[in-house]
Design an enzyme around this catalytic site. Structure first.
Site, PDB file in Angstrom:
ATOM      1  N   GLU A 131       0.827  -1.204   0.000  1.00 36.79           N
ATOM      2  CA  GLU A 131       0.000   0.000   0.000  1.00 36.79           C
ATOM      3  C   GLU A 131       0.868   1.265   0.000  1.00 36.79           C
ATOM      4  OE1 GLU A 131      -4.174   1.105   2.106  1.00 36.79           O
ATOM      5  OE2 GLU A 131      -2.534   0.629   3.456  1.00 36.79           O
ATOM      6  N   ALA A 277       0.360  -2.469  10.709  1.00 33.82           N
ATOM      7  CA  ALA A 277      -0.175  -3.706  10.142  1.00 33.82           C
ATOM      8  C   ALA A 277      -0.788  -3.382   8.796  1.00 33.82           C
ATOM      9  CB  ALA A 277      -1.211  -4.332  11.068  1.00 33.82           C
ATOM     10  N   MET A 278      -1.134  -4.444   8.035  1.00 32.86           N
ATOM     11  CA  MET A 278      -1.734  -4.281   6.712  1.00 32.86           C
ATOM     12  C   MET A 278      -2.787  -5.346   6.495  1.00 32.86           C
ATOM     13  SD  MET A 278      -1.828  -2.458   4.026  1.00 32.86           S
ATOM     14  CE  MET A 278      -2.967  -2.710   2.684  1.00 32.86           C
ATOM     15  N   HIS A 310      -8.764  -3.691  14.061  1.00 31.99           N
ATOM     16  CA  HIS A 310      -8.738  -2.688  12.984  1.00 31.99           C
ATOM     17  C   HIS A 310      -8.534  -3.388  11.636  1.00 31.99           C
ATOM     18  CE1 HIS A 310      -7.234   1.294  11.242  1.00 31.99           C
ATOM     19  NE2 HIS A 310      -6.794   0.402  10.360  1.00 31.99           N
ATOM     20  N   GLU A 311      -7.526  -4.258  11.578  1.00 33.98           N
ATOM     21  CA  GLU A 311      -7.261  -4.945  10.314  1.00 33.98           C
ATOM     22  C   GLU A 311      -8.398  -5.896   9.946  1.00 33.98           C
ATOM     23  OE1 GLU A 311      -4.882  -3.672   8.708  1.00 33.98           O
ATOM     24  OE2 GLU A 311      -4.164  -2.579  10.463  1.00 33.98           O
ATOM     25  N   GLU A 333     -10.078   3.489   6.114  1.00 36.23           N
ATOM     26  CA  GLU A 333      -9.262   3.695   7.307  1.00 36.23           C
ATOM     27  C   GLU A 333     -10.049   4.292   8.472  1.00 36.23           C
ATOM     28  OE1 GLU A 333      -6.667   2.263   7.733  1.00 36.23           O
ATOM     29  OE2 GLU A 333      -5.906   1.864   5.731  1.00 36.23           O
TER      30      GLU A 333
END
Length: 863
Positions: A131, A277-278, A310-311, A333
């Site tokens: 990203e 993180a992703m 969140h991820e 996001e």
């Protein structure tokens, strides 16, 4: 970097021409174990349609070389069609098949396919991070989020490795020769290029499973995996990771009414990671610092759980439904940031998540929203460099705060029902702002266009201040109003749904709320009729319970109460909001830094929430290093160190609070006595009851000793011998760069600015050691050199390294008008520099100007 950019207009034009039907990506990673081999083979076949046959387009690829390019059976000359970042494709057919055989580079910057050799055991580990646009460093593709397609991945690698992709493995790995194998993965659902992923290496893997029975009788099974480097396995608490993962999946299934769509769910904790993180579907990657090598506070576990959730929220917000372009980055996001806290509070043991959100995440947003680079939540993203910098406090924390306000505005049920319709209507597709607003308007009946204009399409943060008139004869409120303010640059006054709390001390001495009203605040002045006649308060807290996004101000009576009784405030959320408000007053030059630090030293020891306490410690550093008047700074440092040691000795033995105070004390220790205590804690000559000086704490104690010249290269080498690991190497590099020597600073500058030999993690460590607040004179010569060097750095390095250097080496400790003038001169003389670079310099300049204003306020207080 400019040749690697992609503009919004180019992406829009290509999306109108191309429809991608699918990718087949074959990677040969056998060369990874040969560290002198810089590249790997990547073969991509992409099938795509063209709306206007005969026209031209391009695919994206950043690679050292291209061996062959074949379009519809026609061989193209790589020398003619490949320019290092793009492959030009002419005379397209209605349906097309392109095959690109390239040699792509292993990365040391955390972008693309990153290669890491573990110093502890020599093993090699790979992972990808893309990203917003680095998958083109690994395979040829149409690198923009709205050209989704299914992906079929094949990887050849050493036979002893673990190899993972987004999809589940298809059958057993097939042997290739005696020491390699080929892994094939099932074809994925359509996804954007930036969330495809590969993880490969001798990772330690733990397995579990999530199952879910739905009311219609169907059953969902999700294989779970958790990975880390083998040398970290002894520290890996996968059971806790799996617990939070299952709780999160239950929560999102309960509320989203859309089954997890990506098959398996692996979570890999990887080395030298640039971000937290992703959200790669089925293969989430995290920075391995979330594998805790030593004792940490409960706040660290809460933070990790929040990132996991969140991820996971991204599996729906971002992966299932993806923004068309980076303008609407907030559509993923902001939602993931909000949902991370929302699910954490309701589904896990971390029920205080909203306190952390109010105190920590929103502080990030408030700072970002007052920089010259602030922007609406829905931003104007011209190109990929703009996109990279917009992963910021506005897009994440302000957007999440706005969503929290939205839930208060439309109601929880309407918000969640809107989310459910959004997923079902746009599954595996791409959206814009209006797509979300339309479903929320349906479910809430509210005018979402007006709300969006106020909250999503304007920048800046409002301030809310109470104004109370009293009936002195009866000791009651005659009228209570809330005054709303805005900056000159961003004058929008927004509608706020707020709670106003009235507090006073009871018989026990605790400062407690005795009255509350919830109201809509709009315009410059709003009268809160519900609180007329209430008994006179000692504290009025606007935005009690943190329903809206604003800077809270106080009337004089309330501020006087806090000066004397902040520690008596019983409710932890109220305390968190008060601390945040006091910090904003300090940042704005309205509260002297010495007064803020005095309140912190009086009351922080009574703070029960460990996350808030650690945030207070962080703010104390900024207040002391940047906002305190220079002639008071040494006295302030002495008082802060004394207070930190006092609280360390008073803290419960073995508690998280004791650990937090120990780390804070080490970071502010400066006197000979303080440094002797740190030395004693390292060599065992001193003891603090209950404090376990583990390896991570040893490094925390050693760095200030090195920075003050009490310890040196020999002591750092001895510590590395105790901890000869990847983490130990980063600590060693940071400590060595922290030594108070002109020669050391020159070498560190050379390593970061003038050469490109360090990995991303070691660049970060060197910068952190170089920039010591107590070494202002040593650092002074580098202020002019910074402005001379940054244009070349930006032009020659990857954007990730460029950002690290330009941000990290800005001369923040040279807070005087001359540095401000130098920044202004650079900006004036580089009007044609790329917007992303100018933004970083302007942000550093703004922080410096804010520091000078705060120092003036503090100096006046000491006059």
């Amino acid at each position: 970097m400019p040749g690697e950019n992609l503009t919004r207009d180019e992406a829009h034009e290509r999306a109108g021409l191309i429809r991608v039907d699918g990718y087949e990506v074959e990677l040969d990673l056998r060369s990874a174990v040969r560290l002198d081999e810089p590249a790997f083979r990547s073969v991509t076949t992409v099938r795509f349609g063209c709306a206007r046959p005969g026209e031209s387009t391009f695919v994206d690829l950043i690679a050292p070389s291209v061996e062959t390019v074949t379009l519809n059976g026609r061989e193209l000359d790589p020398a003619e069609v490949f320019d290092g970042a793009r492959i030009t494709l002419d005379d397209l057919a209605a349906t097309n098949e392109l095959t690109v055989d390239a040699r792509c580079a292993y990365s040391r910057t955390g972008e693309g396919l990153h290669r890491f050799a573990d110093p502890e055991d020599g093993e090699v580990y790979l992972y990808t991070q893309y990203e917003p646009a680095d998958s083109r460093r690994v395979f040829a593709n149409f690198e923009q989020p709205d050209l989704k397609a299914p992906f079929t991945l094949t990887v050849t690698a050493p036979a002893t490795w673990t190899v993972l992709g987004n999809g589940e493995q298809e059958g057993a790995a097939e042997p290739v020769g005696t020491d390699a194998a080929t892994w094939r993965f099932v074809t994925t659902e359509p996804m954007s290029t930036y969330i495809t992923a590969v993880v490969a290496g001798p990772y330690h893997v733990e397995r579990d499973e999530y199952t879910r029975e739905f009311t219609d009788g169907t059953r969902l099974r999700v294989p779970l995996g958790a990975l880390c480097r083998r040398s970290l396995a002894k520290h890996f608490d996968a059971d806790d990771i799996f617990t939070v993962t299952k709780q999160g999946l239950d929560f999102f299934h309960d509320h989203f009414d859309y089954p997890y769509p990506w098959g398996k769910y692996d979570q890999a904790f990887v080395p030298e990671y640039n971000i937290g993180a992703m959200e790669n579907p089925g293969l989430v990657t995290f920075r391995e610092e979330f594998v805790f090598r030593g004792k940490v506070t409960q706040s660290s576990y809460e933070s990790r759980a929040n990132v996991i959730l969140h991820e996971m929220a991204h599996m729906w917000f971002g992966d299932l439904v993806t923004p068309k372009w980076w303008d609407d980055l907030w559509l993923k996001e902001s939602f993931a940031d909000f949902m991370g806290a929302f699910s954490q509070v309701e589904a896990t043991r971390f029920t205080g998540g909203w306190i952390t959100f109010a105190n920590r995440r929103k502080a990030w947003a408030y700072r970002a929203d007052q920089l010259p680079s602030t922007h609406p939540v829905t931003a104007d993203i011209h190109d990929l460099q703009d996109a990279k910098l917009n992963f910021d406090g506005i897009t994440y924390a302000k957007g999440a705060s706005v969503l929290k306000q939205l839930v208060a505005y439309v109601g929880r049920d309407a918000f969640l029902e809107g989310s459910r319709r959004y997923f079902k209507r746009h599954a595996f597709g791409n959206t814009r702002l209006e797509d979300l607003l339309s479903v929320l308007a349906e479910t809430s009946g509210r005018d979402m266009a007006a709300w969006s204009r106020a909250w999503l399409q304007t920048a800046g943060v409002n301030s809310l201040t109470p104004e109370a008139l009293y009936d002195d004869a009866h000791g009651r409120i005659a009228e209570l109003a809330v005054l709303q303010g805005a900056s000159e640059d961003h004058p929008t006054l927004r509608p706020h749904r707020v709670a106003i709390g009235l507090y006073r001390r009871g018989a026990s001495g605790a400062l407690e709320r005795y009255a509350r009203a919830e109201a809509d605040v709009a315009g410059e002045r709003t009268v809160i009729t519900e609180l007329a006649g209430a008994e006179r308060p000692e504290l009025i807290l606007v935005n009690d319970e943190d329903l809206t996004y604003c800077k809270v101000r106080f009337d004089e009576t309330s501020l006087d109460t806090l000066r004397d009784h902040l520690g008596d405030l019983a409710d932890p959320m109220a305390r968190a909001l008060v601390w945040s408000a006091l910090w904003n007053l300090t940042r704005d030059g309205l509260l002297p830094a010495r007064e803020y630090l005095g309140m912190l030293l009086r009351f922080a020891g009574r703070e029960s929430d460990i996350g808030v306490l650690q945030m207070l410690h962080s703010w104390a550093h900024v207040a002391l290093d940047h906002y305190a008047a220079p002639d008071w700074r040494s006295e302030g440092a002495r008082l802060v160190a004394e207070g930190a040691l006092r609280e360390l000795r008073a803290a419960e033995p073995g508690s998280g609070h004791q650990l937090a105070w120990a780390r804070f004390f080490a970071s502010v220790a400066g006197s000979a006595e303080d440094l002797r205590l740190l030395s004693g804690l390292l060599d065992g000559g001193s003891v603090v009851d209950g404090l376990d000086v583990d390896q991570e704490l040893r490094w925390a104690f050693l760095e200030p000793l090195v920075a003050e010249g009490v310890a040196g290269e020999a002591e750092v080498a001895a510590e590395l011998a105790r901890d000869d690991t990847a983490s130990g190497k980063r600590h060693q590099v940071r400590c060595l760069a922290a030594r108070p020597s002109a020669e050391v600073k020159a070498a560190a500058w050379h390593d970061v600015v003038e050469t490109d030999t360090l990995s991303n993690a070691l660049v970060e460590a060197t910068i952190a050691g170089f920039a010591q607040p107590g070494q202002r004179e040593l650092l002074a010569p580098y202020a002019p050199r910074y402005f001379e060097a940054i244009a070349d750095v930006w032009a020659s390095r990857s954007i990730e390294i460029g950002m690290a250097v330009v941000r990290g080496l800005f001369p923040e400790f040279q807070a005087h008008p001359g540095t401000l003038d130098a920044a202004d001169a650079w900006l004036a003389g580089h009007a044609d520099a790329l917007a992303a670079l100018r933004r970083l310099v302007a942000e550093g300049r703004d922080d410096l100007a804010r520091a000078l204003r705060a120092q003036e306020c503090d100096a006046q207080a000491g006059a």
